[in-house]
Design a protein around this motif. Structure first.
Motif, mmCIF file in Angstrom:
data_model
loop_
_atom_site.group_PDB
_atom_site.id
_atom_site.type_symbol
_atom_site.label_atom_id
_atom_site.label_comp_id
_atom_site.label_asym_id
_atom_site.label_seq_id
_atom_site.Cartn_x
_atom_site.Cartn_y
_atom_site.Cartn_z
ATOM 1 N N ASP A 201 21.768 43.051 29.356
ATOM 2 C CA ASP A 201 20.900 42.485 28.321
ATOM 3 C C ASP A 201 21.335 42.865 26.910
ATOM 4 O OD1 ASP A 201 19.283 41.325 30.253
ATOM 5 O OD2 ASP A 201 18.012 43.110 30.421
ATOM 6 N N PHE A 202 22.481 43.505 26.764
ATOM 7 C CA PHE A 202 22.912 43.993 25.461
ATOM 8 C C PHE A 202 24.104 43.188 24.952
ATOM 9 C CE2 PHE A 202 20.907 47.554 27.647
ATOM 10 C CZ PHE A 202 20.009 48.006 26.686
ATOM 11 N N ARG A 203 24.179 43.029 23.626
ATOM 12 C CA ARG A 203 25.294 42.349 22.973
ATOM 13 C C ARG A 203 25.979 43.336 22.038
ATOM 14 N NH1 ARG A 203 24.212 36.597 22.853
ATOM 15 N NH2 ARG A 203 25.885 36.297 21.320
ATOM 16 N N PHE A 204 27.314 43.292 22.033
ATOM 17 C CA PHE A 204 28.089 44.224 21.233
ATOM 18 C C PHE A 204 29.129 43.476 20.406
ATOM 19 C CE2 PHE A 204 26.638 46.517 24.948
ATOM 20 C CZ PHE A 204 26.237 47.751 24.451
ATOM 21 N N GLN A 205 29.391 43.984 19.211
ATOM 22 C CA GLN A 205 30.559 43.599 18.433
ATOM 23 C C GLN A 205 31.613 44.668 18.703
ATOM 24 O OE1 GLN A 205 30.810 40.696 16.556
ATOM 25 N NE2 GLN A 205 28.854 40.288 17.570
ATOM 26 N N THR A 206 32.807 44.249 19.117
ATOM 27 C CA THR A 206 33.768 45.229 19.607
ATOM 28 C C THR A 206 35.204 44.766 19.430
ATOM 29 O OG1 THR A 206 34.437 46.480 21.585
ATOM 30 C CG2 THR A 206 33.653 44.238 21.929
ATOM 31 N N ASP A 207 36.120 45.724 19.461
ATOM 32 C CA ASP A 207 37.541 45.407 19.576
ATOM 33 C C ASP A 207 37.830 45.108 21.045
ATOM 34 O OD1 ASP A 207 37.742 46.019 16.900
ATOM 35 O OD2 ASP A 207 38.569 48.020 17.231
ATOM 36 N N LEU A 208 38.593 44.060 21.292
ATOM 37 C CA LEU A 208 38.912 43.644 22.658
ATOM 38 C C LEU A 208 40.418 43.608 22.854
ATOM 39 C CD1 LEU A 208 38.246 42.241 25.447
ATOM 40 C CD2 LEU A 208 38.386 40.076 24.199
ATOM 41 N N ASP A 209 40.870 44.116 23.983
ATOM 42 C CA ASP A 209 42.278 44.035 24.372
ATOM 43 C C ASP A 209 42.307 43.680 25.856
ATOM 44 O OD1 ASP A 209 44.974 44.200 24.730
ATOM 45 O OD2 ASP A 209 45.164 46.316 24.202
ATOM 46 N N MET A 210 42.755 42.466 26.164
ATOM 47 C CA MET A 210 42.739 41.964 27.543
ATOM 48 C C MET A 210 44.128 41.457 27.913
ATOM 49 S SD MET A 210 40.397 38.830 28.991
ATOM 50 C CE MET A 210 40.839 37.918 30.470
ATOM 51 N N VAL A 211 44.654 41.935 29.021
ATOM 52 C CA VAL A 211 45.969 41.513 29.504
ATOM 53 C C VAL A 211 45.835 41.001 30.934
ATOM 54 C CG1 VAL A 211 48.254 42.309 30.229
ATOM 55 C CG2 VAL A 211 47.340 43.007 28.014
ATOM 56 N N VAL A 212 46.399 39.826 31.189
ATOM 57 C CA VAL A 212 46.416 39.252 32.533
ATOM 58 C C VAL A 212 47.869 39.123 32.976
ATOM 59 C CG1 VAL A 212 45.854 37.269 33.972
ATOM 60 C CG2 VAL A 212 44.263 37.992 32.184
ATOM 61 N N LYS A 213 48.219 39.825 34.041
ATOM 62 C CA LYS A 213 49.574 39.777 34.595
ATOM 63 C C LYS A 213 49.528 39.132 35.980
ATOM 64 C CE LYS A 213 51.265 43.989 32.304
ATOM 65 N NZ LYS A 213 52.465 43.438 31.632
ATOM 66 N N VAL A 214 50.400 38.175 36.214
ATOM 67 C CA VAL A 214 50.520 37.527 37.519
ATOM 68 C C VAL A 214 51.999 37.500 37.887
ATOM 69 C CG1 VAL A 214 50.136 35.434 38.865
ATOM 70 C CG2 VAL A 214 48.492 36.083 37.104
ATOM 71 N N ASN A 215 52.319 37.983 39.070
ATOM 72 C CA ASN A 215 53.718 38.031 39.492
ATOM 73 C C ASN A 215 53.822 37.682 40.970
ATOM 74 O OD1 ASN A 215 56.511 38.544 39.413
ATOM 75 N ND2 ASN A 215 56.201 40.638 40.133
ATOM 76 N N SER A 216 54.604 36.650 41.260
ATOM 77 C CA SER A 216 54.882 36.287 42.649
ATOM 78 C C SER A 216 56.395 36.281 42.833
ATOM 79 C CB SER A 216 54.301 34.907 42.983
ATOM 80 O OG SER A 216 54.575 34.570 44.336
ATOM 81 N N PRO A 217 56.968 37.386 43.319
ATOM 82 C CA PRO A 217 58.424 37.482 43.439
ATOM 83 C C PRO A 217 59.017 36.563 44.490
ATOM 84 C CG PRO A 217 57.374 39.397 44.417
ATOM 85 C CD PRO A 217 56.292 38.622 43.734
ATOM 86 N N SER A 218 58.168 36.053 45.398
ATOM 87 C CA SER A 218 58.641 35.126 46.423
ATOM 88 C C SER A 218 57.558 34.091 46.683
ATOM 89 C CB SER A 218 58.983 35.866 47.720
ATOM 90 O OG SER A 218 59.319 34.948 48.746
ATOM 91 N N LEU A 219 57.752 32.886 46.158
ATOM 92 C CA LEU A 219 56.764 31.828 46.362
ATOM 93 C C LEU A 219 56.643 31.460 47.835
ATOM 94 C CD1 LEU A 219 57.666 29.540 43.342
ATOM 95 C CD2 LEU A 219 55.610 30.923 43.594
ATOM 96 N N GLU A 220 57.694 31.687 48.581
ATOM 97 C CA GLU A 220 57.681 31.349 50.001
ATOM 98 C C GLU A 220 56.619 32.150 50.746
ATOM 99 O OE1 GLU A 220 60.802 31.110 53.797
ATOM 100 O OE2 GLU A 220 61.460 31.829 51.833
ATOM 101 N N THR A 221 56.385 33.397 50.324
ATOM 102 C CA THR A 221 55.394 34.236 50.997
ATOM 103 C C THR A 221 53.984 33.967 50.497
ATOM 104 O OG1 THR A 221 55.569 36.042 49.384
ATOM 105 C CG2 THR A 221 57.120 36.048 51.235
ATOM 106 N N GLY A 222 53.852 33.402 49.279
ATOM 107 C CA GLY A 222 52.533 33.150 48.721
ATOM 108 C C GLY A 222 51.830 34.396 48.217
ATOM 109 N N VAL A 223 52.541 35.523 48.115
ATOM 110 C CA VAL A 223 51.943 36.776 47.655
ATOM 111 C C VAL A 223 51.905 36.797 46.129
ATOM 112 C CG1 VAL A 223 52.197 39.281 47.562
ATOM 113 C CG2 VAL A 223 52.639 38.056 49.692
#
Length: 298
Positions: A209-231
């Motif tokens: 229920d709370f709202r904040f003004q803040t510094d944000l740092d968000m990183v999204v990493k996605v890595n699939s070294p072998s598409l054949e495996t689907g990992v």
């Protein structure tokens, strides 16, 4: 030329080695080839300059075209980018693949709904390589080998559309605020990787229920070294808040700090129906969306 070979088929009988310096009112002629790159499509107009060398439906080494594009639009993996920029088509003599480059001088990028602005700025670049077949004929098709997208620091007018990348159980909600985004992604015949960073000095973030003004740092990493495996590995993804301050008067509350880091995160996607090559993993983006990226981090 045999009469039965009309339209696109007739191009397979053409031998062209010419210098071009002309205006074009439509860039749609590129889409016959670009569709192999995750269904990429371009629209707009521009000035074409350079050399084209084509024989039997294939571009030959020595092809080197530059298009100064106006009102350039690019559709890729459900997203759209609009602006002005430069398109290059190059088949080097020492590396007989077709190299496509698209760089935006100015741009605005839109979400999958085609209306919500994700970011604006300049310098977004797409670099792709593929075979030299430009006319699908006699079993030969344009085929992608790799595609890479580079996003320099661009302005994000509203953080709210990025909420869908946060797992529900993290309890954080992005209500708004401006920010900056930068990152890169690369897809080859064997692997996929991306690294996207979103930052803000004035994020409007909710926690319960709370709202904040803040510094944000968000990183999204996605890595699939072998598409054949689907990992798919999302290790290294994180969400950090710093100097978070209550947006309303609730007495003296010291600023606070919070972070969530994915130390190890791996899932499997069903890519069994994918064809060979970059053009065959169109369902990679669909699989990520169907799983809802939030579930990768939960």
């Amino acid at each position: 030329m045999p009469k039965e070979n009309k339209g696109l088929k007739s191009l397979a009988f053409l031998k062209v080695d010419a210098t071009i310096n002309a205006e074009t009112e439509s860039l749609a002629f590129l889409n016959l080839y670009l569709n192999a790159f995750q269904g990429m499509k371009l629209d707009g107009s521009g000035h074409v300059n350079g050399r084209i060398h084509m024989k039997q439906g294939k571009l030959e080494p020595g092809t080197d075209l530059i298009i100064a594009a106006r009102e350039l639009g690019m559709d890729l993996m459900g997203y759209r980018v609009e602006g002005d920029g430069t398109i290059s088509v190059d088949v080097p003599k020492d590396n007989p693949d077709n190299h496509i480059g698209i760089e935006f001088d100015s741009l605005e990028a839109f979400d999958v709904d085609g209306q919500t602005t994700l970011f604006s700025g300049s310098g977004l670049a797409v670099n792709a390589t593929g075979n030299t077949v430009v006319v699908p004929l006699d079993g030969l098709q344009p085929k992608a080998k790799s595609i890479a997208v580079s996003i320099p620091s661009v302005k994000v007018p509203d953080l709210k559309p990025y909420q869908r990348f946060l797992p529900d159980k993290w309890a954080f909600k992005l209500h708004g605020g401006e920010g900056e985004l930068q990152g890169s992604a690369e897809l080859t015949q064997e692997k996929f990787s991306s690294d996207i960073r979103l930052t803000s000095n004035e994020a409007d973030v909710g926690v319960k229920d709370f709202r904040f003004q803040t510094d944000l740092d968000m990183v999204v990493k996605v890595n699939s070294p072998s598409l054949e495996t689907g990992v798919v590995d999302v290790t290294g993804t994180y969400f950090k808040l710093n100097d978070a301050r209550l947006s309303r008067e609730d007495g003296d509350v010291d600023p606070w700090y919070a972070e969530i880091i994915v130390a190890k995160g791996v899932i499997s996607l069903n890519l069994d129906e994918a064809e060979d090559g970059v053009s065959g993993v169109k369902n990679l983006a669909e699989a990520l969306r169907s799983r809802d990226f939030k579930s990768l981090l939960a």
